[in-house]
Design a protein around this motif. Structure first.
Motif, PDB file in Angstrom:
ATOM      1  N   GLY A   1     131.088 129.882  12.728  1.00 44.67           N
ATOM      2  CA  GLY A   1     129.955 129.173  12.150  1.00 44.67           C
ATOM      3  C   GLY A   1     130.293 127.736  11.792  1.00 44.67           C
ATOM      4  N   ASP A   2     129.888 127.321  10.607  1.00 42.59           N
ATOM      5  CA  ASP A   2     130.141 125.946  10.168  1.00 42.59           C
ATOM      6  C   ASP A   2     131.617 125.673   9.916  1.00 42.59           C
ATOM      7  OD1 ASP A   2     127.449 125.469  10.280  1.00 42.59           O
ATOM      8  OD2 ASP A   2     127.103 125.788   8.133  1.00 42.59           O
ATOM      9  N   ASN A   3     132.435 126.704   9.883  1.00 40.84           N
ATOM     10  CA  ASN A   3     133.871 126.531   9.655  1.00 40.84           C
ATOM     11  C   ASN A   3     134.665 126.417  10.948  1.00 40.84           C
ATOM     12  OD1 ASN A   3     133.663 126.720   6.787  1.00 40.84           O
ATOM     13  ND2 ASN A   3     133.469 128.946   6.978  1.00 40.84           N
ATOM     14  N   ALA A   4     133.979 126.393  12.096  1.00 40.37           N
ATOM     15  CA  ALA A   4     134.681 126.283  13.372  1.00 40.37           C
ATOM     16  C   ALA A   4     135.488 124.994  13.415  1.00 40.37           C
ATOM     17  CB  ALA A   4     133.686 126.317  14.527  1.00 40.37           C
ATOM     18  N   ALA A   5     136.704 125.091  13.939  1.00 41.29           N
ATOM     19  CA  ALA A   5     137.580 123.924  14.002  1.00 41.29           C
ATOM     20  C   ALA A   5     137.336 123.083  15.248  1.00 41.29           C
ATOM     21  CB  ALA A   5     139.039 124.381  13.976  1.00 41.29           C
ATOM     22  N   ALA A   6     136.474 123.547  16.141  1.00 40.46           N
ATOM     23  CA  ALA A   6     136.316 122.905  17.446  1.00 40.46           C
ATOM     24  C   ALA A   6     135.573 121.579  17.345  1.00 40.46           C
ATOM     25  CB  ALA A   6     135.574 123.836  18.394  1.00 40.46           C
ATOM     26  N   ASP A   7     136.106 120.577  18.033  1.00 44.57           N
ATOM     27  CA  ASP A   7     135.391 119.321  18.269  1.00 44.57           C
ATOM     28  C   ASP A   7     134.773 119.313  19.657  1.00 44.57           C
ATOM     29  OD1 ASP A   7     136.120 118.027  15.787  1.00 44.57           O
ATOM     30  OD2 ASP A   7     138.131 117.776  16.616  1.00 44.57           O
ATOM     31  N   VAL A   8     135.541 119.773  20.640  1.00 41.70           N
ATOM     32  CA  VAL A   8     135.100 119.807  22.039  1.00 41.70           C
ATOM     33  C   VAL A   8     135.325 121.205  22.587  1.00 41.70           C
ATOM     34  CG1 VAL A   8     135.605 118.981  24.386  1.00 41.70           C
ATOM     35  CG2 VAL A   8     135.499 117.363  22.484  1.00 41.70           C
ATOM     36  N   PHE A   9     134.358 121.715  23.355  1.00 42.07           N
ATOM     37  CA  PHE A   9     134.512 122.967  24.088  1.00 42.07           C
ATOM     38  C   PHE A   9     134.664 122.614  25.560  1.00 42.07           C
ATOM     39  CE2 PHE A   9     132.141 126.668  26.162  1.00 42.07           C
ATOM     40  CZ  PHE A   9     133.284 127.449  26.268  1.00 42.07           C
ATOM     41  N   TYR A  10     135.780 123.030  26.170  1.00 38.95           N
ATOM     42  CA  TYR A  10     136.099 122.740  27.570  1.00 38.95           C
ATOM     43  C   TYR A  10     136.111 124.069  28.310  1.00 38.95           C
ATOM     44  CZ  TYR A  10     138.554 120.270  31.391  1.00 38.95           C
ATOM     45  OH  TYR A  10     138.921 119.700  32.592  1.00 38.95           O
ATOM     46  N   SER A  11     135.123 124.299  29.152  1.00 38.29           N
ATOM     47  CA  SER A  11     134.890 125.612  29.746  1.00 38.29           C
ATOM     48  C   SER A  11     135.184 125.623  31.241  1.00 38.29           C
ATOM     49  CB  SER A  11     133.433 126.026  29.523  1.00 38.29           C
ATOM     50  OG  SER A  11     133.124 127.211  30.232  1.00 38.29           O
ATOM     51  N   VAL A  12     135.552 126.797  31.724  1.00 39.07           N
ATOM     52  CA  VAL A  12     135.780 126.970  33.152  1.00 39.07           C
ATOM     53  C   VAL A  12     134.478 127.163  33.920  1.00 39.07           C
ATOM     54  CG1 VAL A  12     136.046 129.491  33.070  1.00 39.07           C
ATOM     55  CG2 VAL A  12     137.255 128.196  34.815  1.00 39.07           C
ATOM     56  N   ASN A  13     133.361 127.377  33.231  1.00 36.12           N
ATOM     57  CA  ASN A  13     132.122 127.655  33.944  1.00 36.12           C
ATOM     58  C   ASN A  13     130.907 127.172  33.165  1.00 36.12           C
ATOM     59  OD1 ASN A  13     130.839 130.064  32.319  1.00 36.12           O
ATOM     60  ND2 ASN A  13     133.021 130.516  32.490  1.00 36.12           N
ATOM     61  N   ALA A  14     129.819 126.940  33.904  1.00 41.66           N
ATOM     62  CA  ALA A  14     128.579 126.469  33.295  1.00 41.66           C
ATOM     63  C   ALA A  14     127.918 127.539  32.440  1.00 41.66           C
ATOM     64  CB  ALA A  14     127.613 126.003  34.380  1.00 41.66           C
ATOM     65  N   GLY A  15     128.139 128.810  32.778  1.00 39.98           N
ATOM     66  CA  GLY A  15     127.513 129.871  32.013  1.00 39.98           C
ATOM     67  C   GLY A  15     127.917 129.855  30.555  1.00 39.98           C
ATOM     68  N   SER A  16     129.195 129.700  30.286  1.00 41.09           N
ATOM     69  CA  SER A  16     129.666 129.655  28.898  1.00 41.09           C
ATOM     70  C   SER A  16     129.172 128.403  28.188  1.00 41.09           C
ATOM     71  CB  SER A  16     131.193 129.720  28.859  1.00 41.09           C
ATOM     72  OG  SER A  16     131.649 130.988  29.286  1.00 41.09           O
ATOM     73  N   LEU A  17     129.142 127.285  28.908  1.00 43.33           N
ATOM     74  CA  LEU A  17     128.589 126.061  28.319  1.00 43.33           C
ATOM     75  C   LEU A  17     127.130 126.263  27.937  1.00 43.33           C
ATOM     76  CD1 LEU A  17     130.146 123.564  30.866  1.00 43.33           C
ATOM     77  CD2 LEU A  17     130.687 123.619  28.429  1.00 43.33           C
ATOM     78  N   GLY A  18     126.376 126.886  28.831  1.00 41.78           N
ATOM     79  CA  GLY A  18     124.968 127.136  28.557  1.00 41.78           C
ATOM     80  C   GLY A  18     124.759 128.108  27.411  1.00 41.78           C
TER      81      GLY A  18
END
Length: 410
Positions: free
Chosen positions: A144-161
């Motif tokens: 949730g709001d505690n996620a440490a991620a700034d950028v998500f770098y994915s191997v596929n468009a499905g996960s990005l979507g």
């Protein structure tokens, strides 16, 4: 599976020059990136596209394993290629600060790029977290709001979507989106492709000519010449994305008929698509369904192998998928995240992907690598289906149900 040699290539120089030296060293840096594929002793065993795993619930990053005896699955650097097109790193904004990147792309593949950027910018640090793309989406949603991620770098468009659909990504600025064709980014700017792969029909040139290969994927079950000669990978993420596209484009009944028809035609099953390309080159089967770069990797090591690729037209068999990136809504420095993604689209980074993994570059001016006798079309010459948004490939559940109904163990 692990990501192989996570330490990356060794014996390379020119890693630590600051940005102020870039005007003199841009050519050297490009050579460094192009050489990573030669120096690395690892190979990409497969891009576990939609699920980030093997299709039966397991997840993993893009896997990479040593391949000492057979053809390497990461391509080598390319001598004689023109300087890459696109915007060079020297002309991009400096990177400074710390960036948390949740990466579904394996460390063996993108770790050298991350190190290159850190050496280019002494005041910049990447803190990567490597895992399967689907696992990382679930982690961001759980944190949730505690996620440490700034950028998500994915191997596929499905996960990005999938992440964008949950409202967890921010819109990218126009300067990030502008170089990439609209078909390979989200319409609302919530993610962007950084490299791509085309579905193809690899075939043995001693058994078939290009004219023998149907340009309609639905022709294969009824084509007697291919009975017992085709290979597929039902448990592989890329194949499941292909079947997902077919289900969306043609409906579940026609897709089920196709799956059952291919089995009636005695299609041969393999564990991954690199194995299919090898089997075709060895004459074990005559053709198959696979991403384009597996054929290119075989030909890079065996340039005289009787192997070529053909494309279907405008159907699920011609789907083009991308690896890509998005800014997570928990980002601490949105400008830094945006500029980092711009660097993934830099001339040097695009050349790196073209020459080490044989992926399609996302920007004009960087040509795909063409080993052996392959005449690979450019990205704008491909004919993928236009009636599907790549984000729709995230809807995998109904596809797996359909494949199980067809009797496949996925």
């Amino acid at each position: 599976m692990t990501d192989g040699d996570s330490s990356g290539p060794t014996g390379l120089t020119d890693l630590g020059s600051p940005k102020s030296d870039m005007s003199e060293r841009s050519v050297t840096r490009r050579r460094y990136l192009a050489g990573l594929g030669t120096a690395g002793a690892v190979g990409v065993a497969g891009c576990n596209d939609l699920t980030g795993g093997n299709g039966n619930g397991a997840t993993a990053t893009e896997t990479a394993t040593p391949d000492e005896d057979g053809p390497g699955q990461i391509g080598s650097g390319r001598e004689g290629r023109d300087a890459p097109g696109g915007t060079p790193v020297a002309e991009l904004p400096d990177l400074s600060g710390e960036l948390d990147v949740y990466s579904g792309r394996g460390e063996a593949l993108v770790g050298p790029l991350f190190s290159y950027l850190e050496e280019t910018y002494p005041d910049f640090t990447i803190r990567p977290r490597y895992d399967g793309s689907t696992d990382l989406v679930n982690r961001i949603l759980t944190e949730g709001d505690n996620a440490a991620a700034d950028v998500f770098y994915s191997v596929n468009a499905g996960s990005l979507g999938a992440l964008a659909a949950e409202g967890r990504t921010l819109s990218l600025p126009e300067e990030v989106r502008e170089p990439v064709p609209a078909a390979y980014q989200d319409g609302d700017g919530r993610w962007i492709g950084t490299s791509g792969r085309a579905r193809t029909i690899p075939y043995n040139t001693e058994q078939f000519s290009e004219d023998d290969i149907p340009n309609d994927v639905f022709a294969f079950p009824e084509a007697s010449a291919f009975e017992g000669q085709m290979g597929w990978t039902p448990t592989y993420g890329s194949f499941q994305a292909f079947i997902t596209a077919m289900r969306i484009l043609n409906g579940p009944e026609e897709t089920l008929d196709w799956l059952e028809g291919m089995q009636a035609a005695n299609v041969q099953q393999y564990g991954d698509e690199f194995s299919i390309a090898q089997a075709i080159a060895d004459g074990e089967i005559g053709a198959g369904f696979a991403n384009h770069y597996y054929t290119l990797r075989v030909l890079d090591a065996r340039p005289n192998a009787p192997l070529d690729i053909a494309f279907t037209e405008g159907d699920a068999g011609a789907i083009f998928n991308v690896a890509g990136a998005s800014i997570v809504d928990t980002v601490s420095d949105e400008d830094l995240a945006s500029n980092f993604i711009r660097h993934l689209l830099s001339a040097e980074a695009q050349e790196y992907f073209a020459t080490t993994t044989f992926e399609y570059p996302m920007i004009p001016g960087v040509e795909p690598v063409q080993p052996g006798s392959i005449d690979l079309p450019t990205i704008d010459e491909l004919n993928p289906p236009t009636e599907i948004n790549l984000s729709q490939l995230a809807d995998l559940g109904p596809t797996l149900e359909l494949m199980r109904e067809a009797g496949l163990n996925v």
